[in-house]
Structure formats: structure tokens, C-alpha cells
Design an enzyme around this catalytic site. Sequence first.
Site, PDB file in Angstrom:
ATOM      1  N   ASP A  33     -52.594  99.664 -64.968  1.00 17.78           N
ATOM      2  CA  ASP A  33     -52.048 100.292 -63.139  1.00 17.78           C
ATOM      3  C   ASP A  33     -50.418 100.246 -63.479  1.00 17.78           C
ATOM      4  OD1 ASP A  33     -52.171 100.823 -60.021  1.00 17.78           O
ATOM      5  OD2 ASP A  33     -52.306  98.472 -60.130  1.00 17.78           O
ATOM      6  N   ASN A  35     -48.807 103.587 -63.606  1.00 16.96           N
ATOM      7  CA  ASN A  35     -48.553 104.463 -64.597  1.00 16.96           C
ATOM      8  C   ASN A  35     -47.371 105.607 -63.111  1.00 16.96           C
ATOM      9  OD1 ASN A  35     -49.749 104.853 -66.448  1.00 16.96           O
ATOM     10  ND2 ASN A  35     -51.599 105.019 -65.776  1.00 16.96           N
ATOM     11  N   THR A  79     -63.538 105.855 -58.870  1.00 14.57           N
ATOM     12  CA  THR A  79     -64.090 106.946 -57.942  1.00 14.57           C
ATOM     13  C   THR A  79     -63.153 107.182 -56.919  1.00 14.57           C
ATOM     14  OG1 THR A  79     -65.513 104.591 -56.800  1.00 14.57           O
ATOM     15  CG2 THR A  79     -67.135 106.478 -58.444  1.00 14.57           C
ATOM     16  N   ASN A  81     -60.536 107.052 -56.923  1.00 12.98           N
ATOM     17  CA  ASN A  81     -59.452 107.748 -57.048  1.00 12.98           C
ATOM     18  C   ASN A  81     -59.130 109.565 -57.576  1.00 12.98           C
ATOM     19  OD1 ASN A  81     -58.252 106.273 -60.657  1.00 12.98           O
ATOM     20  ND2 ASN A  81     -57.754 106.465 -58.434  1.00 12.98           N
ATOM     21  N   ARG A  84     -57.155 111.368 -54.895  1.00 17.24           N
ATOM     22  CA  ARG A  84     -55.631 111.474 -54.911  1.00 17.24           C
ATOM     23  C   ARG A  84     -55.962 113.400 -54.607  1.00 17.24           C
ATOM     24  NH1 ARG A  84     -53.957 108.307 -60.009  1.00 17.24           N
ATOM     25  NH2 ARG A  84     -54.637 106.290 -58.974  1.00 17.24           N
ATOM     26  N   ARG A 203     -54.460  92.653 -65.581  1.00 16.41           N
ATOM     27  CA  ARG A 203     -54.410  94.003 -64.916  1.00 16.41           C
ATOM     28  C   ARG A 203     -52.927  93.957 -64.506  1.00 16.41           C
ATOM     29  NH1 ARG A 203     -56.521  96.274 -59.407  1.00 16.41           N
ATOM     30  NH2 ARG A 203     -54.598  97.745 -58.795  1.00 16.41           N
ATOM     31  N   ARG A 209     -55.605  91.446 -57.975  1.00 15.38           N
ATOM     32  CA  ARG A 209     -56.757  91.495 -57.745  1.00 15.38           C
ATOM     33  C   ARG A 209     -57.713  92.763 -58.601  1.00 15.38           C
ATOM     34  NH1 ARG A 209     -56.835  97.049 -55.486  1.00 15.38           N
ATOM     35  NH2 ARG A 209     -54.444  97.548 -54.861  1.00 15.38           N
TER      36      ARG A 209
END
Length: 309
Positions: A33, A35, A79, A81, A84, A203, A209
Site C-alpha cells: 500500500d 504507491n 477487485t 481496484n 480506479r 501492510r 487493516r
Amino acid sequence: MLQWARRRFASAYEQMLRREVGNGPDHVAIIQDGNRRYARKSGDDVSEGHREGVKTTEQVLNWCDELGVEELTLYTFSTENFDRPEDQLEALFDLIESKLYEFADADRVHDGEVRISAIGEVELLPDRLQEAVEYAEDRTREYDGFRLNIALAYGGRAELLGAARDVCRAVERGDLSPEDIGVEEIDRRLYRQPARDVDLIIRTGGDERTSNFLPWHANGNEAAVYFCAPYWPEFSKADFLRGLRTYESREKSWQRTRSERAVALVRAVAETELAEARTVAGRLREQLSSTGAQQVTAELERQGEEIAD
């Protein structure tokens, strides 16, 4: 001089962390996470953040090899994503496609016998990306030195829902009895699967989360979780080692708890048996000589001391 000192400090800190890790986990799963936020912070285009993130991915593969991790699963595209903007999706698909071909042909992949697999609803991806997945999987299908799983069009809730529906259809057709539904039946109806259950989820990016990631293979295995602040392109070896240390600490705590419970169980059983033995001994003492009664009493006291120890 200042940069030299920082490098020396970073190297010393990594060595300290390495000593604290021990054997470490077999299977690490990472939610990559941050980027896009990294790109915005740097004033770059979003796609540049993803390109920088790929460099981190390549470094993580090196660290896994060095530290004995046997399987790595990367949450590359969920899924969710698909929502976007189209231009971002196309740029991301281009990058994933090119890297799949590049990895599949890389000497390091073949020298290390790395098996590349995709997990998720791959059929939802563009044809060109599906072809890249097929190429990478075919080129590395026979390898078992290391497993690299790329989660593409992946959603954990959808995965479990699909498995549940498949089981229901099998029962409705008469191919499966409800009494025969077990872990193995669910396992084989999931997406293309990792080889192992997940030991550790990492993460990056600051959010705490797990975002519906590998619920069957991670939550079912009570995987350790490590959240860290750096965006994925900034993720360092020290961050990775801290994640492994989190797993190590949790594993030791879990083993210690298991041992304590086992001792408590044995002690409870022994104390129950000792109470029964005392009842029997009381009846025997009434029928024994004074010497015999003393021997019975001494034996009970010895048993009680052993339980206390």
C-alpha cells in the site's frame, strides 16, 4: 560524513534485528500500500509510484532468499481496484504485464527455481494480462525452490463466497454429502492456492487493516500481522526484519501459552487423581497398622510435593 554515519547505523541496526528474528516465517504475504500516495508526495505521476514499488518488490525477493522465507504472496491488484480511473488502470496493467514477462525470463527466477502463480479472478483481467500470467506460470510451473504468488483481481470475501456457492451446487447435484464438507472440500474450491498457510501479513502505508486479504489462509492460521508507516516504495530491509520479528515474538508467546495451558491441564488432572487417592488412603489407613498408615501418608505427601513443583 553524515551519510556514511547513517549507512553504518542502518547496517548495525539491521544486524541487530537479524539476530532477533531466529528462523522466521515460511510464508509472508504483503499488502503493498502507498504507491500512489508516494507519487503524490514526490510530485510524480501515479504510475511512477507503481514503478518505484516494483523496485521494492525485487528487493523483497532478495531478502526472502537471504532470510529463508519460502513463499511470498503480494497483494498487487484487488477487485476494488477496478473502480480506479481508466488511465490509471491501463498504466498499471502495462506495468504488471511487462514485469510478469520480465520475471518469467529472468535468470534469477530460473536459477532460484522460483514458481510464479497468480491467485484471484484472473479471468476478469484484460486478455493481454491473462496471457502474461499464463506465460509466467507455464515458464515456472515445474519449479519448487520458492513460491511467488501474485494476487490479481483478488478479493477474500468473493473467494470464500465462490467456494460456498460451489459447495452448495455440489450438494444440490448430489455429488457431495453435507456430512462430507470439511477443510479439504473448501480448500480445493478456492482460487488458485498458495502452497502454505500464511504465517505473517505485512501492510505498508500506515493503514491498520488487512483489507480482505487471504482470510482462509491467514486468519485460519492465526497469522501474525505487522503494520508499518512507510509507503511501499519506501519499505526497507529494516522494516521487513521488524515484520519478521513481530512474527517471532507472536510465535514465542503462542508457544509459551500452549505450554502453560498444557502444564495447567496436567496439574488439574493430577490434583483430581490425588484427591481421589487421599479418599482411598483414608479408608486404607483405618485397616492398616500404624506403620502402614504412615507409609501411605508419606507417599501422598510425596505426590503432593511433585504436583507443587
